[in-house]
Design an enzyme around this catalytic site. Structure first.
Site, PDB file in Angstrom:
ATOM      1  N   HIS A  31       0.989  -0.906   0.240  1.00 18.07           N
ATOM      2  CA  HIS A  31       0.223   0.196  -0.230  1.00 18.07           C
ATOM      3  C   HIS A  31       0.505   1.763   0.002  1.00 18.07           C
ATOM      4  O   HIS A  31       1.037   1.586   1.207  1.00 18.07           O
ATOM      5  CB  HIS A  31      -0.963   0.227   1.517  1.00 18.07           C
ATOM      6  N   LEU A 120      -8.784  -3.174  10.633  1.00 18.55           N
ATOM      7  CA  LEU A 120      -8.489  -1.759  11.061  1.00 18.55           C
ATOM      8  C   LEU A 120      -9.661  -2.114  12.156  1.00 18.55           C
ATOM      9  O   LEU A 120     -10.538  -2.510  12.216  1.00 18.55           O
ATOM     10  CB  LEU A 120      -9.200  -1.078   9.763  1.00 18.55           C
ATOM     11  N   LYS A 241      -3.730  11.397  -0.529  1.00 10.85           N
ATOM     12  CA  LYS A 241      -3.459  10.001  -0.536  1.00 10.85           C
ATOM     13  C   LYS A 241      -2.107  10.193  -1.976  1.00 10.85           C
ATOM     14  O   LYS A 241      -2.587  10.728  -3.031  1.00 10.85           O
ATOM     15  CB  LYS A 241      -4.314   8.850  -0.867  1.00 10.85           C
ATOM     16  N   GLU A 358     -17.559  -4.672  24.286  1.00 13.36           N
ATOM     17  CA  GLU A 358     -16.482  -5.258  24.864  1.00 13.36           C
ATOM     18  C   GLU A 358     -15.026  -5.795  23.378  1.00 13.36           C
ATOM     19  O   GLU A 358     -14.266  -6.009  24.070  1.00 13.36           O
ATOM     20  CB  GLU A 358     -17.385  -7.114  24.330  1.00 13.36           C
ATOM     21  N   ARG A 465     -23.692 -20.281  35.796  1.00 15.05           N
ATOM     22  CA  ARG A 465     -24.336 -19.087  36.523  1.00 15.05           C
ATOM     23  C   ARG A 465     -24.845 -20.097  38.128  1.00 15.05           C
ATOM     24  O   ARG A 465     -24.869 -19.416  38.763  1.00 15.05           O
ATOM     25  CB  ARG A 465     -25.920 -18.756  35.456  1.00 15.05           C
TER      26      ARG A 465
HETATM   27  C1  LIG Z   1     -11.796  -3.940   9.189  1.00 14.80           C
HETATM   28  C2  LIG Z   1     -11.198  -4.325   8.122  1.00 14.80           C
HETATM   29  N1  LIG Z   1     -12.300  -4.222   6.807  1.00 14.80           N
HETATM   30  C3  LIG Z   1     -11.815  -3.546   6.603  1.00 14.80           C
HETATM   31  C4  LIG Z   1     -10.188  -3.954   5.558  1.00 14.80           C
HETATM   32  C5  LIG Z   1      -9.898  -3.476   4.522  1.00 14.80           C
HETATM   33  N2  LIG Z   1      -9.215  -2.418   4.051  1.00 14.80           N
HETATM   34  C6  LIG Z   1      -8.093  -2.487   4.264  1.00 14.80           C
HETATM   35  S1  LIG Z   1      -7.699  -1.159   3.914  1.00 14.80           S
HETATM   36  C7  LIG Z   1      -8.982  -0.167   3.628  1.00 14.80           C
HETATM   37  C8  LIG Z   1      -9.143   0.826   3.449  1.00 14.80           C
HETATM   38  C9  LIG Z   1      -9.146   2.076   4.522  1.00 14.80           C
HETATM   39  O1  LIG Z   1      -8.624   3.503   4.909  1.00 14.80           O
HETATM   40  P1  LIG Z   1      -8.434   4.334   5.756  1.00 14.80           P
HETATM   41  O2  LIG Z   1      -8.346   3.941   6.483  1.00 14.80           O
HETATM   42  O3  LIG Z   1      -8.828   5.135   5.066  1.00 14.80           O
HETATM   43  O4  LIG Z   1      -6.972   4.234   4.879  1.00 14.80           O
HETATM   44  P2  LIG Z   1      -6.300   4.816   3.984  1.00 14.80           P
HETATM   45  O5  LIG Z   1      -5.307   3.666   3.343  1.00 14.80           O
HETATM   46  O6  LIG Z   1      -6.720   5.318   2.828  1.00 14.80           O
HETATM   47  O7  LIG Z   1      -4.427   5.816   4.398  1.00 14.80           O
HETATM   48  C10 LIG Z   1      -9.798  -1.336   4.172  1.00 14.80           C
HETATM   49  C11 LIG Z   1     -11.172  -1.300   3.418  1.00 14.80           C
HETATM   50  C12 LIG Z   1      -9.367  -4.033   6.948  1.00 14.80           C
HETATM   51  N3  LIG Z   1      -8.019  -4.277   6.676  1.00 14.80           N
HETATM   52  N4  LIG Z   1      -9.940  -4.102   7.451  1.00 14.80           N
END
Ligand SMILES: Cc1ncc(C[n+]2csc(CCOP(=O)(O)OP(=O)(O)O)c2C)c(N)n1
Length: 614
Positions: A31, A120, A241, A358, A465
């Site tokens: 990335h 994420l 970006k 949680e 319980r």
């Molecule tokens: C929980 C989760 N859902 C989906 C993804 C897939 N995913 C990886 S990066 C991304 C976009 C992230 O965008 P952002 O947080 O704005 O970071 P950027 O790369 O734009 O800096 C997604 C949807 C993931 N890694 N984790």
């Protein structure tokens, strides 16, 4: 480079961009554009604000840097190169390759990485745990810096984190949000609406600062202000970006794509070529964490025959285990149900209420484990399932955390199925390297609670319980990986295997069968993973291969599966009569519900008779 003028930092930022491009292009994946938007932020941080001794990642005074947007690993690893701890060659030939420590997303395989990220919405909650340790336990002035994505803020767990950070006055925590307007598939919900982000961050009790994330002076000022804030700070950095390469900057369609070789060449040219600067930033202040001395653990002792709920025994035992100074506990706003309140009363300074959050509950435990604490987190077993991704990631973080889930199975009775954990054993067994315990009485619960504190990895205990008779004398031992033969004779005809409440049902069934002249052996499978396959196979051999396994859990992935898989793996496949909760339960008394689910003593006795053809 030791001077760190803004001009130097500009060069460093260019190097971080170039290296992010180079390593991802050489790997053929990664990335780069997500890394490029945050390069200025990270260059200023590492040159001027991150107090970190790169040669001594275990220094307790070090700040903590967490990439919540773990996919920006090219940037993080380029920082490691700039710190002089990863070579250019390792970066170019290792990134994302088989066997390399520079994995696609960061994990603590690397000594400078606290927690695994990449799912994420987890790094910021983990950072809250580290900041809790810094402020309340270590009492050290280290700061926790978390780089977050803007699209990542759509995760509810990010707001659980900011909410708890504000509640606990974590002024040592700074979230740096890289507001580059784009996510994976296109624009984010809020785009560059930094006012909306500000309102949200402030609504959760944090201090919000909006900056131009490519203006080195503004970044520098914002980090200095964060260090002096009286609350957690959220820096909302407006960025672009792919910043630095005009062909991709602020363009859609470049998320998660390495630049092809020709474009990489043009990008590196536009960014001024390769550099190999090594930066030395500020050093930790020094100091030692507050001492939490160990006392003598004196476990509660229970009279055989007395009726005690295992959830109560867990709370009482953990209170005793709390004599060990590094043991800490976290609650999901149910401590009067899980009995964690016993610990709260005895050790309030090592107790963290995480309320009904949680995911944050688990993440805080992980963060506390980063600083060497021995966290126990408890809630209803059913509600732990909500945090499964956090538990899964804890295993990738190689964290050692202990979880207790109370109110398991139909046994909980009147509250009905929304409160019943019927999948938790399957979920916890599936976690990498996990330990799964399911004691049936107070004595074994107390013993195993103490063992949990010693055990590495993700350790789960399922409690019940209702109050059931204590089966074991206070000096009995329950090693993890063992099982207890609770009832046996020389000429047993059938083996009844249970865990938790169903051990009591098996004993009642054995009593009924004895009245009919049928001799049943009863095995208490208190350690579901690892499992005592020798005891099971010995029982199978002694009872003509007739095994009845009964569990207060759905049929998939629980005790029955554990028994079948273990015997199969041992090269001795067995057949079992498997009693589990197959329908959808409702409300009722525990007895009514276990009867309806087909796991009562009567059902177990019937299954035994069927196996015997009686
Ligand atoms: C929980 C989760 N859902 C989906 C993804 C897939 N995913 C990886 S990066 C991304 C976009 C992230 O965008 P952002 O947080 O704005 O970071 P950027 O790369 O734009 O800096 C997604 C949807 C993931 N890694 N984790």
């Amino acid at each position: 480079m030791t001077t760190q003028t803004l001009g130097d930092i500009r060069e460093l930022a260019a190097q971080l961009r170039v290296d992010s491009i180079r390593c991802s292009t050489s790997a053929g994946s990664g990335h780069p554009t997500s890394s490029m938007s945050a390069a200025d932020l990270m260059a200023v941080l590492m040159a001027r604000h991150l107090r970190y001794d790169w040669r001594r990642p275990d220094d307790p005074g070090n700040d903590h840097l967490i990439f919540s947007k773990g996919h920006a690993s090219p940037l993080l690893y380029s920082m490691f190169k700039a710190a002089g701890v990863v070579s250019d060659e390792e970066l170019m030939t290792g990134y994302r390759r088989f066997g390399s420590r520079l994995e696609g997303h960061p994990t603590p395989v690397l000594p400078w990485v606290d927690v695994a990220t990449g799912s994420l919405g987890q790094g910021l909650p983990d950072g809250v745990g580290v900041a809790l340790a810094g402020r309340y336990l270590d009492e050290l002035p280290y700061r926790v810096w978390v780089l977050c994505g803007d699209s990542e803020t759509a995760e509810g767990s990010m707001w659980e984190a900011l909410d708890k950070a504000a509640y606990y006055h974590l002024r040592n925590l700074t979230a740096i949000v890289d507001v580059n307007r784009l996510g994976q598939r296109g624009p984010t919900e809020l785009g560059w609406d930094t006012d909306a982000y500000t309102r949200r961050a402030e609504a959760f009790g944090c201090h919000a600062v909006v900056i131009d994330g490519h203006d080195l002076g503004e970044i520098d000022k914002a980090f200095s202000r964060a260090a002096e804030a009286d609350r957690p700070t959220v820096i909302l950095a407006r960025t672009r970006k792919g910043r630095g390469f005009s062909e991709v900057e602020d363009r859609e369609g470049w998320h998660g794509r390495p630049l092809p070789a020709d474009m990489a060449e043009r990008a590196i040219l536009e960014l001024g070529g390769e550099r190999h600067l090594v930066v030395s930033g500020p050093q930790p202040e020094g100091g030692s964490p507050q001492a939490w001395p160990d006392g003598e653990v004196s476990l509660p002792r229970y009279e055989p025959g007395a009726k005690v709920a295992t959830r109560l025994a867990f709370g009482q035992a953990l209170t005793a285990v709390g004599a060990r100074g590094h043991v800490v506990a976290l609650d999901g706003e149910v401590d009067n149900s899980t009995h964690l309140e016993e610990f709260a009363k005895a050790h309030p300074e090592r107790y963290f209420e995480m309320f009904i959050a949680e995911q944050q509950l688990i993440a805080a435990a992980v963060g506390l484990s980063v600083r060497g604490y021995v966290p126990f987190a408890a809630t209803f077993a059913a509600f732990l399932t909500r945090a499964h991704d956090f538990i899964r990631m804890s295993a990738i973080s190689q964290a050692s955390i202990r979880l207790c889930g109370s109110h398991s199975g139909t046994e909980i009775g009147a509250d009905g199925p929304s409160q019943m954990a019927l999948e938790d054993l399957a979920m916890m067994r599936a976690v990498h390297g996990s330990t799964v315990l399911y004691p049936c009485d107070a004595t074994s619960t107390a013993y195993l609670t103490e063992q949990m504190a010693e055990r590495a990895g993700i350790v789960y205990m399922r409690t019940t319980r209702g109050a059931y008779p204590v089966l074991y004398g206070p000096d009995e031992q329950f090693p993890i990986g063992g099982a207890k033969v609770v009832r046996s004779g020389p000429d047993d005809q059938v083996t009844l295997i249970g865990g938790g409440v169903t051990v009591h049902n098996c004993l009642a069934a054995a009593g009924q069968l004895a009245g009919e002249g049928i001799r049943a052996r009863v095995v208490d499978l208190y350690s579901v993973k690892p499992i005592d396959v020798e005891t099971i196979l010995a029982a199978a051999d002694a009872t003509g291969g007739r095994l009845v396994v009964t569990e207060d859990h759905y049929p998939a992935g629980g005790l029955g599966s554990a028994v079948l898989e273990a015997c199969n793996d041992a090269g001795r496949p067995v057949r079992i009569s498997h009693l589990a909760v197959r329908g959808l339960p409702g409300s009722g008394t525990p007895a009514e519900l276990m009867e309806a689910a087909g796991i009562s003593a009567g059902h177990i006795a019937r299954a035994a008779r069927e196996l015997l053809g009686a």
